[in-house]
Design an enzyme around this catalytic site. Structure first.
Site, PDB file in Angstrom:
ATOM      1  CB  ILE A 230      -1.246   0.112   1.180  1.00 55.12           C
ATOM      2  CG1 ILE A 230       0.170  -0.189   2.075  1.00 55.12           C
ATOM      3  CG2 ILE A 230      -2.255  -0.769   0.851  1.00 55.12           C
ATOM      4  CD1 ILE A 230      -0.928   0.022   4.294  1.00 55.12           C
ATOM      5  CD  GLU A 234      13.436   9.984   2.985  1.00 54.36           C
ATOM      6  OE1 GLU A 234      13.021  10.560   2.440  1.00 54.36           O
ATOM      7  OE2 GLU A 234      14.334   9.946   1.835  1.00 54.36           O
ATOM      8  CG  ASP A 346       8.789  13.265   8.641  1.00 55.55           C
ATOM      9  OD1 ASP A 346       9.115  14.908   7.841  1.00 55.55           O
ATOM     10  OD2 ASP A 346       9.391  12.525   8.015  1.00 55.55           O
ATOM     11  CG  ASP A 392       7.335   8.466   8.684  1.00 55.94           C
ATOM     12  OD1 ASP A 392       8.168   7.813   9.644  1.00 55.94           O
ATOM     13  OD2 ASP A 392       7.165   8.320   8.050  1.00 55.94           O
TER      14      ASP A 392
END
Ligand SMILES: Nc1ncnc2c1ncn2[C@@H]1O[C@H](COP(=O)(O)OP(=O)(O)OP(=O)(O)O)[C@@H](O)[C@H]1O
Ligand SMILES: [Mg+2]
Length: 600
Positions: A230, A234, A346, A392
């Site tokens: 899916i 990185e 991030d 993430d």
């Protein structure tokens, strides 16, 4: 070659021992910056990723396309890493891990992980503070060698604070011998508050880590059925998987390259540690488990069926009401992360995920009429409730002891790239502001150049499709001065986030339905409680009547046994001699007798 020199993490400072290890160009290639680039080597892996993307029909993230970031990022990368791991250092680390000196030291202290067995073992005196621990304690040796210490748990963070206070104080004392005596004494007293084990030595070492290659376990194929690929980031490939046992769908992120034994091992563990501490909020992607398999890191997370926000806005931009919801949800998630003393670092559309559930829970159809049927009917047809979640967590760090590895430069404020980490919470707010601007149609965001700087000076155009209020909130969130940006708590006071106005009709209706279900449940419980009360009262009445007709001897006996019952614990608790015990028995009798007399 010069690219590697710049970003390889080679530190020329004397305290880094990596210079010996990084002797060949190949070795240097392995020591890339912490930013998750497992799938990429500057020469050609981008093509491999592109191929994987094309094969999976996915869009390559802008970050994986060749880009020139502002220079500070690479310069910063020079100091960001753990010492690169080589077989030698790994051996050293694992040997060190086998010889724990202390039960708790300033960096690894965490009471949560010590099992009761160890806590209660004779001779192990545990408290909420670091203490010396005998070298020969086998039970603790086993614990230390069998598990990692998560640096993001509240206890670990607390210990980091204490260590900082000690180190800071020690440093100040060293450099400032001319402190006035009183101030010095006061500081010493404060210091003593943190440490009444004055002999506790300073321990400067990273939290111990299990070598991933020693903890490999094969679970993926045994426990999961892979449904599809899916996403490709990185760091890893993300698969949608079905758990064979529980029948639920999960997102499993697998590192692209083996991480065990590489310099990326800590990076991979960082994400796991952050997830394990932060996976309990509606607006943060939920974490289930993580393990190492074939030296790859695998993380089992909640599957977000709406994909990423980045993918969503490639189809269409959000309207203001949707942006309000996005802001509300992500600010809630940030508030939760920040309240744990951590920062995301991030935040961006690619790291925000969507889950969609039907607007109206099925079970409400046969419920009682609460007068809101019209509302349900109106939204029943097509609407979904969208929840935005922060995912993430690979860059999460603590504000007290920041190990900042800046994320995507398109979303980062200038101060972070200038290594000013005083306002880390506000860096997340900046990134959220940029994300909102992008989601409203203001993208693509610049990666560098004059445009990049204009955004950091607050010099960017208002979006015509947004209200004045919303535009001004985005400007406030991306203010050049971090102190002017709202916090993840104060942002809720903004008029834009008025709780009612910021919710869509579908959401309100969903919440109403959920509340209605709760109401029904409570009503049912209330009815049951009433029934029990009634039957209890019925059964109680005859007993009282019966008691009234009982002979005085019986009730006396009851009273006496009651007296004994109340006395007994005192007797058993006290460690008195036999004579004292006998005395109590006599007293007890006298006491019961006197009560008996009073009763009569
Ligand atoms: N929980 C999830 N549910 C659904 N899709 C997901 C989930 N996690 C990740 N994905 C998909 O996989 C992609 C990559 O995930 P993620 O951002 O976690 O990886 P990454 O390697 O850290 O990427 P990057 O560093 O580029 O942000 C996402 O953009 C998304 O499409
Ligand atoms: Mg990502």
């Amino acid at each position: 070659m010069d690219v590697y020199t710049e970003s390889s993490g080679v530190d020329t400072s004397p305290d880094m021992n990596s210079s010996v290890e990084i002797s060949s160009p190949d070795r240097m290639k392995a020591v890339l910056p912490r930013k998750l680039t497992f799938g990429l080597s500057p020469e050609g892996d981008t093509n491999d990723i592109s191929k994987q993307y094309n094969a999976a029909n996915l869009v390559l993230s802008p970050r994986k396309q060749p880009s020139i970031s502002p220079p500070y990022r690479r310069v910063r990368a020079l100091r960001l890493f753990d010492t690169p791991a080589t077989p030698k250092t790994i051996m050293q680390k694992s040997t060190a891990a086998k010889c724990p000196k202390f039960l708790y030291n300033h960096e690894n202290a965490n009471l949560d992980f010590v099992p009761a067995m160890v806590r209660e073992a004779p001779g192990n005196v545990l408290c909420d503070r670091p203490r010396c621990f005998p070298l020969h304690n086998q039970a603790f040796d086993n614990v230390m060698n069998a598990a990692n210490i998560n640096p993001f748990t509240p206890n670990s963070l607390l210990m980091q604070n204490k260590k900082r206070s000690r180190t800071q104080l020690g440093r100040e004392n060293l450099h400032n011998n001319s402190l006035p005596t009183n101030a010095f004494r006061e500081r010493q007293q404060n210091f003593a508050k943190y440490s009444d084990d004055e002999d506790l030595p300073e321990v400067h070492q990273a939290p111990k880590r299990l070598a991933l290659q020693d903890s490999n376990i094969s679970r993926y194929a045994k426990e999961f059925v892979e449904i599809s690929l899916i996403g490709v980031g990185e760091f890893g490939l993300v698969y949608q998987c079905l758990n064979r046992l529980d029948g639920c769908v999960y997102a499993i992120k697998k590192s692209i390259k083996p991480v065990a034994g590489s310099s990326f091992e800590k990076t991979a563990l960082n994400e796991v540690w952050a997830h394990a501490v932060l996976g309990k909020h509606d607006n943060v992607v939920r974490y289930y488990s993580a393990w190492a398999e074939d030296n790859h890191m695998l993380i089992q997370n909640e599957y977000c069926n709406g994909g990423s926000l980045q993918a969503f806005i490639q189809k269409r931009f959000l309207v203001e009401s949707e942006l309000r919801t996005l802001l509300l949800h992500i600010a809630e998630g940030l508030k939760y992360i920040h309240s744990n003393g951590l920062v995301h670092m991030d935040l961006k559309s690619g790291n925000i995920f969507l889950t969609k559930v039907p607007a109206r829970p099925a079970s409400t159809t046969d419920s009682y009429d609460d007068g809101f049927e019209d509302v349900y009917d109106e939204v029943e047809s097509a609407e979904y409730i969208i929840t935005y979640k922060i995912g993430d967590l690979g860059h999460v760090t603590s504000v007290k002891d920041p190990q900042v590895e800046e994320g995507d430069c398109r979303y980062l404020p200038k101060e972070i790239l200038q290594e000013d980490f005083k306002h880390l919470f506000k860096a997340d707010i900046f990134s959220l502001g940029m994300t909102l601007y992008e989601a409203a149609g203001g993208g693509p965001l610049p990666k560098n150049g004059p445009e990049w700087h204009k955004f950091r000076e607050g010099d960017f155009p208002d979006l015509p499709n947004l209200s004045k209020d919303f535009n001004s909130l985005i400007k406030l969130m991306t203010h050049p001065d971090p102190e002017c940006r709202p916090s993840s708590t104060s942002i809720f006071n903004h008029a834009i986030l008025n709780p009612i106005e910021s919710k869509t009709k579908a959401q309100l209706s969903h919440e109403l339905a959920v509340e209605r279900q709760k109401n029904e449940l409570l009503l049912r419980k209330l009815k049951e409680a009433k029934k029990i009360l009634k039957s209890y009262e019925q059964s109680k009445t005859p007993v009282t009547k019966r008691l009234k007709h009982q002979s005085p001897t019986v009730s006396d006996r009851q009273l006496r046994s009651y007296t004994r019952k109340t006395q007994r614990p005192v007797l058993s608790r006290s460690r008195r001699g036999l004579r004292d015990k006998n005395k109590n028995v006599i007293d007890d009798r006298v006491f019961s007798y006197s009560i008996h007399q009073t009763h009569e």
